[in-house]
Design a protein around this motif. Structure first.
Motif, short mmCIF file in Angstrom:
data_model
loop_
_atom_site.label_atom_id
_atom_site.label_comp_id
_atom_site.label_asym_id
_atom_site.label_seq_id
_atom_site.Cartn_x
_atom_site.Cartn_y
_atom_site.Cartn_z
N VAL A 158 3.85 -3.94 -6.90
CA VAL A 158 2.51 -3.65 -6.48
C VAL A 158 0.81 -4.18 -7.70
O VAL A 158 0.14 -4.10 -7.23
N LYS A 195 0.71 -1.06 -0.63
CA LYS A 195 -0.05 0.24 -0.41
C LYS A 195 1.14 1.68 -0.46
O LYS A 195 0.76 2.10 -0.89
N HIS A 233 -4.52 -5.26 -14.65
CA HIS A 233 -4.76 -4.25 -13.38
C HIS A 233 -5.42 -3.43 -14.37
O HIS A 233 -6.75 -2.63 -13.27
N SER A 253 2.25 1.45 -2.81
CA SER A 253 1.98 2.46 -4.15
C SER A 253 1.32 3.81 -3.81
O SER A 253 0.85 4.56 -5.51
N CYS A 273 4.18 5.60 -5.41
CA CYS A 273 3.73 5.56 -6.52
C CYS A 273 2.87 6.93 -8.07
O CYS A 273 2.90 7.84 -8.28
N GLY A 295 -0.04 2.53 -9.89
CA GLY A 295 -0.42 2.74 -8.58
C GLY A 295 -2.24 3.49 -7.94
O GLY A 295 -2.14 2.81 -6.97
N GLY A 296 -2.16 3.02 -9.01
CA GLY A 296 -3.88 3.03 -8.73
C GLY A 296 -4.95 4.41 -9.25
O GLY A 296 -5.69 4.13 -8.95
N TRP A 323 7.11 -1.93 -9.85
CA TRP A 323 6.20 -2.25 -10.38
C TRP A 323 5.28 -4.29 -10.62
O TRP A 323 4.53 -4.84 -9.94
#
Length: 293
Positions: free
Chosen positions: A62, A39, A161, A42, A45, A228-229, A59
């Motif tokens: 994550v 977390k 992802h 992430s 990132c 990272g999201g 990478w």
């Protein structure tokens, strides 16, 4: 006083060419934690550019290619290498690939076989947008890593992802149009006049995260944010492209010319685009009007 010293230090590092020194030190601290805190990685990132020397490792952590416990990395890597070799060997035995088959195409067929989706006559599967996106992604990752096994797992996990956002892709284009209209109404009207939002492969841009549009040393920084999201960053990359090339776009009188012009972006322009996109994305992250990932 401490803040002033930190700001001066950051300014000095940037001026002498060491921008990101503090970020690199912060990441190194995170990478000393056991087990790795995925977390936190992430979040790193999202907040900072990942130093190139650690990018592939971050990478892989994550995306779940490597587990949080470093003591298991050697074993997991060995298992993934065996899986990679078994999949590739199976395709050779089935005569689905040969020496002339491109690596990206081999990866696509391997992923279909791994998921149990490879058809007896797979040619139809080679013409889908999913195939195009996967192969564009693979080609770009192969520019970053030399090991084909690593490239395969990075490609498959990165594509999976992205699938988290497959149901909101239409929202990304809606956001693109509304934010561009707000940012530059004249440019927006010009693009609408020639139906560019329908003609440009914007869906492929978003699904491939600008693979093969931006050069590798530029798209890596965008992919940091995606991994990272954040899918929102993709909207701002598209806006930055339009704004950066506003002058030539405004001089073009057909969607065909505009599409051709934007089909490949030179490295010098790409760095400007990525910097502008990240800057706009950061400024809009806290906006209630644009509060989405």
């Amino acid at each position: 006083m401490a803040d002033d010293q930190r700001n001066f230090r950051s300014y000095y590092y940037e001026k002498v060419g060491f921008r990101g020194v503090e970020e690199k030190k912060s990441l190194e601290i995170l990478l000393k934690e056991q087990p790795f805190d995925v977390k936190k990685l992430s979040l790193f990132c999202l907040r900072f550019p990942v130093p190139a020397v650690y990018r592939v490792l971050v990478w892989k952590l994550v995306l779940g290619i490597l587990p949080p416990h470093q003591c298991n990395h050697e074993f997991v890597t060995s298992v993934r290498r065996d899986q990679f070799q078994d999949l590739k060997h199976s395709l050779c035995v089935m005569r689905k690939i040969n020496r002339d088959t491109s690596i990206a195409k081999v990866f696509w067929k391997m992923s279909l076989l791994e998921e149990g989706n490879l058809l007896f006559d797979e040619q139809k599967q080679m013409t889908t947008q999913s195939c195009k996106v996967f192969m564009l992604t693979a080609q770009c990752i192969l520019e970053i890593v030399e090991d084909e096994m690593e490239a395969y797992w990075l490609t498959t996990k990165f594509v999976k992802h992205q699938q988290k956002w497959k149901d909101i892709l239409y929202l990304l284009q809606d956001r693109l149009e509304s934010l561009l209209k707000k940012e530059d109404g004249r440019l927006y009207k010009h693009l609408v006049q020639f139906s560019c939002f329908d003609s440009l492969p914007i869906s492929v841009w978003f699904r491939s995260c600008f693979a093969n549009i931006l050069p590798s040393n530029s798209f890596e920084r965008i992919w940091d944010k995606v991994i990272g999201g954040s899918c929102k960053i993709l909207v701002f990359v598209a806006i930055a492209i339009f704004l950066t090339f506003k002058r030539p776009i405004m001089s073009m009188q057909s969607s065909e010319k505009i599409c051709l012009y934007l089909s490949k972006i030179e490295p010098d322009s790409a760095d400007i685009i990525v910097g502008k996109a990240i800057d706009m994305w950061q400024k809009n992250r806290g906006s209630s009007a644009t509060h989405w990932h």
